[in-house]
Design a protein around this motif. Structure first.
Motif, mmCIF file in Angstrom:
data_model
loop_
_atom_site.group_PDB
_atom_site.id
_atom_site.type_symbol
_atom_site.label_atom_id
_atom_site.label_comp_id
_atom_site.label_asym_id
_atom_site.label_seq_id
_atom_site.Cartn_x
_atom_site.Cartn_y
_atom_site.Cartn_z
ATOM 1 N N GLY A 24 51.448 36.963 33.610
ATOM 2 C CA GLY A 24 51.262 37.546 34.940
ATOM 3 C C GLY A 24 50.386 38.780 34.900
ATOM 4 N N SER A 26 46.983 41.221 35.024
ATOM 5 C CA SER A 26 45.934 41.396 36.031
ATOM 6 C C SER A 26 44.828 42.270 35.459
ATOM 7 C CB SER A 26 46.493 42.005 37.312
ATOM 8 O OG SER A 26 46.968 43.300 37.082
ATOM 9 N N ARG A 28 40.995 44.098 36.891
ATOM 10 C CA ARG A 28 40.034 44.319 37.977
ATOM 11 C C ARG A 28 38.895 45.170 37.460
ATOM 12 N NH1 ARG A 28 43.170 47.605 42.517
ATOM 13 N NH2 ARG A 28 43.868 45.490 42.720
ATOM 14 N N GLU A 53 38.893 40.786 40.918
ATOM 15 C CA GLU A 53 40.283 40.923 40.489
ATOM 16 C C GLU A 53 40.702 39.573 39.936
ATOM 17 O OE1 GLU A 53 43.358 42.548 43.108
ATOM 18 O OE2 GLU A 53 41.703 43.273 44.365
ATOM 19 N N VAL A 54 41.318 39.578 38.775
ATOM 20 C CA VAL A 54 41.872 38.359 38.183
ATOM 21 C C VAL A 54 43.350 38.624 37.964
ATOM 22 C CG1 VAL A 54 41.749 36.711 36.285
ATOM 23 C CG2 VAL A 54 39.704 37.960 36.943
ATOM 24 N N GLU A 55 44.167 37.684 38.428
ATOM 25 C CA GLU A 55 45.613 37.829 38.282
ATOM 26 C C GLU A 55 46.187 36.534 37.727
ATOM 27 O OE1 GLU A 55 49.446 38.768 41.183
ATOM 28 O OE2 GLU A 55 47.447 38.562 42.036
ATOM 29 N N VAL A 57 48.886 33.825 37.528
ATOM 30 C CA VAL A 57 49.911 33.334 38.460
ATOM 31 C C VAL A 57 50.337 31.925 38.059
ATOM 32 C CG1 VAL A 57 49.076 34.732 40.402
ATOM 33 C CG2 VAL A 57 48.173 32.428 40.072
ATOM 34 N N LEU A 66 44.900 31.151 37.483
ATOM 35 C CA LEU A 66 44.277 32.457 37.676
ATOM 36 C C LEU A 66 43.926 32.591 39.152
ATOM 37 C CD1 LEU A 66 41.744 32.414 34.697
ATOM 38 C CD2 LEU A 66 43.997 33.511 34.756
ATOM 39 N N ARG A 67 44.332 33.690 39.747
ATOM 40 C CA ARG A 67 43.897 33.979 41.109
ATOM 41 C C ARG A 67 42.709 34.917 40.978
ATOM 42 N NH1 ARG A 67 47.210 36.122 46.363
ATOM 43 N NH2 ARG A 67 45.429 35.879 47.771
ATOM 44 N N LYS A 69 39.662 36.962 42.857
ATOM 45 C CA LYS A 69 39.092 37.519 44.085
ATOM 46 C C LYS A 69 37.748 38.137 43.728
ATOM 47 C CE LYS A 69 43.543 38.723 46.110
ATOM 48 N NZ LYS A 69 44.350 39.833 46.642
ATOM 49 N N ASP A 92 38.527 34.179 47.472
ATOM 50 C CA ASP A 92 39.896 34.350 46.973
ATOM 51 C C ASP A 92 40.370 32.950 46.597
ATOM 52 O OD1 ASP A 92 42.549 34.858 46.447
ATOM 53 O OD2 ASP A 92 42.938 35.901 48.334
#
Length: 171
Positions: A24, A26, A28, A53-55, A57, A66-67, A69, A92
């Motif tokens: 999890g 993140s 940026r 931004e990479v998060e 998930v 990977l989320r 944005k 996004d």
């Protein structure tokens, strides 16, 4: 030769896809637009930065993902007049990670989340560049360029118009 700080190449962030998603984590930052070589031919200018931004998930099915944005303003090249065309990108997306075999085994579905082959070393710059390319219009052009093009076409000399007149005279 000693380079000053603004001209020294910045280290490119690299993540381990599965570990990043499972933890999890993140990340940026911002990357210079000039550092995206696959975009160069599409852009009128190469100045500015891309905020990302990479998060890590899990998707709705519990798979690591990977989320991503991405936010920036690109100066695209208008395909009619070749001048700069400002274009806002605010993407996004959720990128579901998997092995090549898993991705190949899954049936194609246009409504499914995008799949990405996970690796131990995934350059974030490449993920961001892929999202930028996917966000671009196929043939960008200014709204007013269509009127300019039709006016030019009306004034254009047709090279075979005189020949048509000669042909009609013989028949």
């Amino acid at each position: 030769m000693i380079l000053s700080a603004p001209f020294m190449p910045q280290p490119q962030p690299v993540i381990d896809g599965f570990e990043f998603a499972s933890a999890g984590a993140s990340l940026r930052g911002a990357l210079a637009i000039r550092d995206f070589p696959r975009l160069h031919d599409m852009l009128a200018r190469h100045e500015g930065e891309v905020a990302y931004e990479v998060e890590g998930v899990r998707d709705e099915r519990g798979r690591p993902a990977l989320r991503l944005k991405v936010r920036t303003r690109l100066d695209l090249r208008c395909q009619r007049c070749l001048e700069a065309l400002p274009f806002e990108v605010q993407a996004d997306e959720v990128l579901v990670l998997g092995t090549q075999a898993e991705i190949d085994a899954e049936p194609a579905d246009v409504h499914a989340a995008d799949r990405v082959v996970a690796a131990k070393e995934m350059p974030v710059r490449e993920l961001v560049e892929d999202e930028l390319i996917l966000a671009l219009p196929y043939a960008p052009r200014h709204a007013g360029c269509s009127a300019r093009a039709s006016t030019d076409a009306a004034e254009k000399v047709l090279p075979f118009a005189a020949l048509r007149g000669l042909m009609r005279g013989k028949h």
